[in-house]
Design an enzyme around this catalytic site. Structure first.
Site, PDB file in Angstrom:
ATOM      1  N   CYS A 101       0.845  -1.193   0.000  1.00 20.18           N
ATOM      2  CA  CYS A 101       0.000   0.000   0.000  1.00 20.18           C
ATOM      3  C   CYS A 101       0.880   1.242   0.000  1.00 20.18           C
ATOM      4  CB  CYS A 101      -0.977  -0.008   1.170  1.00 20.18           C
ATOM      5  SG  CYS A 101      -0.394   0.819   2.650  1.00 20.18           S
ATOM      6  N   GLU A 102       0.450   2.231  -0.779  1.00 23.98           N
ATOM      7  CA  GLU A 102       1.277   3.422  -0.944  1.00 23.98           C
ATOM      8  C   GLU A 102       1.175   4.361   0.249  1.00 23.98           C
ATOM      9  OE1 GLU A 102      -0.131   5.011  -4.609  1.00 23.98           O
ATOM     10  OE2 GLU A 102      -1.720   6.194  -3.681  1.00 23.98           O
ATOM     11  N   HIS A 103       0.238   4.113   1.151  1.00 24.78           N
ATOM     12  CA  HIS A 103       0.092   4.997   2.305  1.00 24.78           C
ATOM     13  C   HIS A 103       1.016   4.609   3.447  1.00 24.78           C
ATOM     14  CE1 HIS A 103      -4.089   5.248   0.415  1.00 24.78           C
ATOM     15  NE2 HIS A 103      -3.419   6.328   0.077  1.00 24.78           N
ATOM     16  N   HIS A 104       1.276   3.312   3.592  1.00 25.98           N
ATOM     17  CA  HIS A 104       2.097   2.847   4.719  1.00 25.98           C
ATOM     18  C   HIS A 104       3.296   2.017   4.278  1.00 25.98           C
ATOM     19  CE1 HIS A 104      -2.103   3.323   6.149  1.00 25.98           C
ATOM     20  NE2 HIS A 104      -1.517   3.941   7.151  1.00 25.98           N
ATOM     21  N   GLN A 142      -5.508  -0.724  -3.686  1.00 23.56           N
ATOM     22  CA  GLN A 142      -6.170  -1.860  -4.331  1.00 23.56           C
ATOM     23  C   GLN A 142      -7.142  -1.402  -5.428  1.00 23.56           C
ATOM     24  OE1 GLN A 142      -7.694  -4.818  -1.589  1.00 23.56           O
ATOM     25  NE2 GLN A 142      -9.167  -5.549  -3.108  1.00 23.56           N
ATOM     26  N   HIS A 170      -5.006  -6.407   4.076  1.00 21.09           N
ATOM     27  CA  HIS A 170      -4.046  -5.302   4.143  1.00 21.09           C
ATOM     28  C   HIS A 170      -3.362  -5.300   5.506  1.00 21.09           C
ATOM     29  CE1 HIS A 170      -5.397  -2.909   0.503  1.00 21.09           C
ATOM     30  NE2 HIS A 170      -6.276  -3.900   0.560  1.00 21.09           N
ATOM     31  N   CYS A 172      -1.602  -3.058   6.737  1.00 20.24           N
ATOM     32  CA  CYS A 172      -1.718  -1.760   7.405  1.00 20.24           C
ATOM     33  C   CYS A 172      -3.009  -1.692   8.211  1.00 20.24           C
ATOM     34  CB  CYS A 172      -1.625  -0.604   6.421  1.00 20.24           C
ATOM     35  SG  CYS A 172      -2.918  -0.533   5.196  1.00 20.24           S
TER      36      CYS A 172
HETATM   37 ZN   LIG Z   1      -2.041   1.277   4.064  1.00 15.63          ZN
END
Ligand SMILES: [Zn+2]
Length: 212
Positions: A101-104, A142, A170, A172
Protein backbone atom coordinates in the site's frame (compact mmCIF):
# COMPACT_ATOMS: atom_id res chain seq x y z
CA UNK A 1 8.53 6.68 -9.42
CA UNK A 2 12.10 5.50 -9.58
CA UNK A 3 14.36 8.06 -11.23
CA UNK A 4 15.10 6.88 -14.76
CA UNK A 5 18.83 7.25 -14.09
CA UNK A 6 18.48 4.91 -11.17
CA UNK A 7 16.42 2.10 -12.55
CA UNK A 8 17.73 -1.41 -12.02
CA UNK A 9 20.31 -2.67 -14.47
CA UNK A 10 18.45 -3.94 -17.51
CA UNK A 11 21.14 -5.62 -19.56
CA UNK A 12 19.32 -8.93 -19.40
CA UNK A 13 15.89 -7.39 -19.69
CA UNK A 14 15.88 -6.16 -23.26
CA UNK A 15 12.41 -7.50 -24.04
CA UNK A 16 10.97 -5.29 -21.31
CA UNK A 17 9.34 -7.86 -19.12
CA UNK A 18 11.86 -10.33 -17.77
CA UNK A 19 11.97 -10.46 -13.99
CA UNK A 20 14.74 -8.25 -12.68
CA UNK A 21 17.25 -9.87 -10.34
CA UNK A 22 20.24 -7.61 -10.86
CA UNK A 23 20.35 -4.08 -9.59
CA UNK A 24 22.41 -0.96 -10.05
CA UNK A 25 25.03 -1.11 -7.23
CA UNK A 26 24.94 2.67 -6.79
CA UNK A 27 21.19 2.57 -6.21
CA UNK A 28 21.58 -0.25 -3.67
CA UNK A 29 24.24 1.80 -1.89
CA UNK A 30 22.10 4.97 -1.78
CA UNK A 31 19.05 3.12 -0.49
CA UNK A 32 21.11 1.19 2.08
CA UNK A 33 22.41 4.47 3.53
CA UNK A 34 18.84 5.67 4.03
CA UNK A 35 17.75 2.42 5.66
CA UNK A 36 20.79 2.51 7.95
CA UNK A 37 19.57 5.90 9.13
CA UNK A 38 16.03 4.56 9.58
CA UNK A 39 17.39 1.81 11.87
CA UNK A 40 19.14 4.45 13.99
CA UNK A 41 16.11 6.72 14.10
CA UNK A 42 13.82 3.98 15.42
CA UNK A 43 16.29 3.32 18.24
CA UNK A 44 18.08 0.27 16.90
CA UNK A 45 21.80 -0.40 16.92
CA UNK A 46 22.73 -1.03 13.26
CA UNK A 47 26.14 -2.30 14.41
CA UNK A 48 24.80 -5.41 16.07
CA UNK A 49 25.33 -8.71 14.27
CA UNK A 50 21.81 -9.38 13.06
CA UNK A 51 21.45 -5.93 11.53
CA UNK A 52 24.82 -5.52 9.82
CA UNK A 53 23.55 -6.45 6.36
CA UNK A 54 19.93 -5.44 6.96
CA UNK A 55 20.04 -2.05 5.17
CA UNK A 56 21.34 -3.73 2.03
CA UNK A 57 18.80 -6.55 2.30
CA UNK A 58 15.94 -4.06 2.65
CA UNK A 59 17.24 -2.09 -0.33
CA UNK A 60 17.31 -5.20 -2.53
CA UNK A 61 13.93 -6.38 -1.26
CA UNK A 62 12.37 -2.98 -1.87
CA UNK A 63 13.68 -2.86 -5.44
CA UNK A 64 12.29 -6.32 -6.06
CA UNK A 65 8.92 -5.41 -4.54
CA UNK A 66 8.70 -2.37 -6.82
CA UNK A 67 10.16 -3.85 -10.00
CA UNK A 68 6.83 -3.40 -11.78
CA UNK A 69 7.78 0.22 -12.51
CA UNK A 70 10.28 -1.06 -15.01
CA UNK A 71 7.93 -3.39 -16.86
CA UNK A 72 5.33 -2.67 -19.50
CA UNK A 73 2.11 -4.66 -19.16
CA UNK A 74 0.86 -3.87 -22.66
CA UNK A 75 4.09 -5.20 -24.18
CA UNK A 76 3.66 -8.43 -22.23
CA UNK A 77 0.05 -8.89 -23.30
CA UNK A 78 0.58 -8.06 -26.95
CA UNK A 79 3.54 -10.45 -27.12
CA UNK A 80 1.10 -13.36 -26.79
CA UNK A 81 -2.05 -12.35 -28.65
CA UNK A 82 -3.50 -14.89 -31.04
CA UNK A 83 -6.31 -14.65 -33.57
CA UNK A 84 -9.04 -17.03 -32.44
CA UNK A 85 -12.79 -17.35 -33.00
CA UNK A 86 -13.60 -18.31 -29.41
CA UNK A 87 -16.23 -15.90 -28.10
CA UNK A 88 -17.18 -17.25 -24.67
CA UNK A 89 -16.01 -15.89 -21.35
CA UNK A 90 -12.38 -16.74 -20.45
CA UNK A 91 -11.71 -16.72 -16.70
CA UNK A 92 -8.41 -16.94 -14.85
CA UNK A 93 -9.13 -17.10 -11.15
CA UNK A 94 -7.18 -17.34 -7.89
CA UNK A 95 -4.21 -15.39 -9.21
CA UNK A 96 -1.90 -14.59 -6.29
CA UNK A 97 -1.49 -10.89 -5.62
CA UNK A 98 1.32 -9.38 -3.55
CA UNK A 99 1.49 -5.61 -3.43
CA UNK A 100 2.34 -2.77 -1.08
CA UNK A 101 0.00 0.00 0.00
CA UNK A 102 1.28 3.42 -0.94
CA UNK A 103 0.09 5.00 2.31
CA UNK A 104 2.10 2.85 4.72
CA UNK A 105 4.40 0.81 2.48
CA UNK A 106 3.04 -2.32 4.11
CA UNK A 107 1.97 -5.40 2.14
CA UNK A 108 -1.48 -6.24 0.97
CA UNK A 109 -2.06 -9.64 -0.58
CA UNK A 110 -4.76 -11.98 -1.76
CA UNK A 111 -6.35 -13.18 -5.00
CA UNK A 112 -7.37 -11.72 -8.32
CA UNK A 113 -10.03 -13.16 -10.61
CA UNK A 114 -10.00 -11.92 -14.19
CA UNK A 115 -12.33 -12.58 -17.10
CA UNK A 116 -12.71 -11.33 -20.63
CA UNK A 117 -14.85 -12.11 -23.65
CA UNK A 118 -12.65 -12.29 -26.77
CA UNK A 119 -13.33 -10.19 -29.82
CA UNK A 120 -11.25 -12.07 -32.40
CA UNK A 121 -8.14 -12.34 -30.22
CA UNK A 122 -7.18 -14.40 -27.19
CA UNK A 123 -4.10 -13.99 -25.05
CA UNK A 124 -1.75 -16.67 -23.70
CA UNK A 125 -3.23 -17.47 -20.28
CA UNK A 126 0.07 -17.17 -18.42
CA UNK A 127 0.23 -13.50 -19.43
CA UNK A 128 -2.76 -12.60 -17.25
CA UNK A 129 -0.97 -13.36 -13.94
CA UNK A 130 2.12 -11.63 -15.37
CA UNK A 131 0.32 -8.34 -15.86
CA UNK A 132 -1.21 -8.60 -12.39
CA UNK A 133 2.36 -8.73 -11.10
CA UNK A 134 3.47 -5.79 -13.24
CA UNK A 135 0.87 -3.54 -11.62
CA UNK A 136 1.09 -5.12 -8.14
CA UNK A 137 4.88 -4.73 -7.85
CA UNK A 138 4.63 -1.00 -7.25
CA UNK A 139 3.28 1.17 -4.49
CA UNK A 140 -0.45 0.79 -4.94
CA UNK A 141 -3.95 1.13 -3.65
CA UNK A 142 -6.17 -1.86 -4.33
CA UNK A 143 -8.76 0.23 -6.19
CA UNK A 144 -6.23 1.57 -8.70
CA UNK A 145 -4.60 -1.83 -9.11
CA UNK A 146 -8.01 -3.23 -10.09
CA UNK A 147 -8.66 -0.47 -12.63
CA UNK A 148 -5.18 -0.60 -14.15
CA UNK A 149 -5.49 -4.33 -14.85
CA UNK A 150 -8.94 -3.84 -16.40
CA UNK A 151 -7.78 -0.93 -18.57
CA UNK A 152 -4.65 -2.70 -19.74
CA UNK A 153 -6.62 -5.74 -20.95
CA UNK A 154 -9.32 -3.60 -22.52
CA UNK A 155 -6.90 -1.31 -24.36
CA UNK A 156 -4.55 -4.05 -25.55
CA UNK A 157 -6.86 -6.93 -26.40
CA UNK A 158 -9.95 -4.87 -27.24
CA UNK A 159 -12.29 -7.62 -26.00
CA UNK A 160 -16.09 -7.45 -25.80
CA UNK A 161 -15.68 -6.91 -22.07
CA UNK A 162 -13.36 -7.31 -19.08
CA UNK A 163 -14.14 -8.19 -15.47
CA UNK A 164 -11.65 -7.92 -12.61
CA UNK A 165 -12.32 -8.83 -8.96
CA UNK A 166 -9.56 -8.55 -6.34
CA UNK A 167 -9.80 -9.57 -2.70
CA UNK A 168 -6.93 -8.72 -0.35
CA UNK A 169 -5.91 -8.48 3.28
CA UNK A 170 -4.05 -5.30 4.14
CA UNK A 171 -1.34 -5.49 6.80
CA UNK A 172 -1.72 -1.76 7.41
CA UNK A 173 -5.17 -2.64 8.72
CA UNK A 174 -4.37 -5.83 10.61
CA UNK A 175 -0.96 -4.91 12.10
CA UNK A 176 -1.76 -1.38 13.14
CA UNK A 177 -4.64 0.99 13.78
CA UNK A 178 -8.01 -0.67 13.54
CA UNK A 179 -6.61 -4.22 13.87
CA UNK A 180 -9.44 -5.91 12.00
CA UNK A 181 -7.43 -9.11 11.70
CA UNK A 182 -9.70 -10.98 9.35
CA UNK A 183 -11.18 -8.30 7.16
CA UNK A 184 -10.84 -8.73 3.42
CA UNK A 185 -11.21 -5.83 0.99
CA UNK A 186 -12.92 -6.64 -2.29
CA UNK A 187 -12.71 -4.39 -5.34
CA UNK A 188 -14.07 -4.87 -8.84
CA UNK A 189 -13.91 -3.19 -12.22
CA UNK A 190 -15.76 -3.96 -15.45
CA UNK A 191 -16.05 -2.87 -19.06
CA UNK A 192 -18.34 -3.62 -21.98
CA UNK A 193 -20.46 -6.73 -21.69
CA UNK A 194 -19.59 -7.05 -17.99
CA UNK A 195 -21.47 -3.84 -17.30
CA UNK A 196 -24.63 -5.85 -18.04
CA UNK A 197 -26.00 -7.55 -14.97
CA UNK A 198 -26.47 -10.95 -16.65
CA UNK A 199 -22.81 -11.26 -17.72
CA UNK A 200 -21.47 -9.86 -14.48
CA UNK A 201 -23.61 -12.28 -12.46
CA UNK A 202 -22.38 -15.21 -14.53
CA UNK A 203 -18.76 -14.15 -13.86
CA UNK A 204 -19.34 -13.60 -10.14
CA UNK A 205 -21.11 -16.98 -9.84
CA UNK A 206 -18.22 -18.73 -11.57
CA UNK A 207 -15.66 -17.28 -9.17
CA UNK A 208 -17.87 -17.11 -6.07
CA UNK A 209 -16.99 -20.55 -4.77
CA UNK A 210 -13.56 -19.07 -4.15
CA UNK A 211 -14.60 -15.73 -2.72
CA UNK A 212 -13.74 -15.49 0.96
ZN1 LIG B 1 -2.04 1.28 4.06
Amino acid sequence: MIDKDHIPDRDDDIDGYTKIDRYNPQLIQNLSAHYLDVLKQIGENPERDGLLKTPERIAKAMLYLTHGYDLDAKTILSSAMFKEDYSQMVIVKDIEVYSMCEHHMLPFFGKAHIAYIPNGYVVGLSKIPRIVDVFARRLQVQERLTNEIRDCIQETLNPVGVGVVIECRHLCMSMRGVQKQNSVTTTSAFTGEFLKEKTRTEFLNLISSKLS
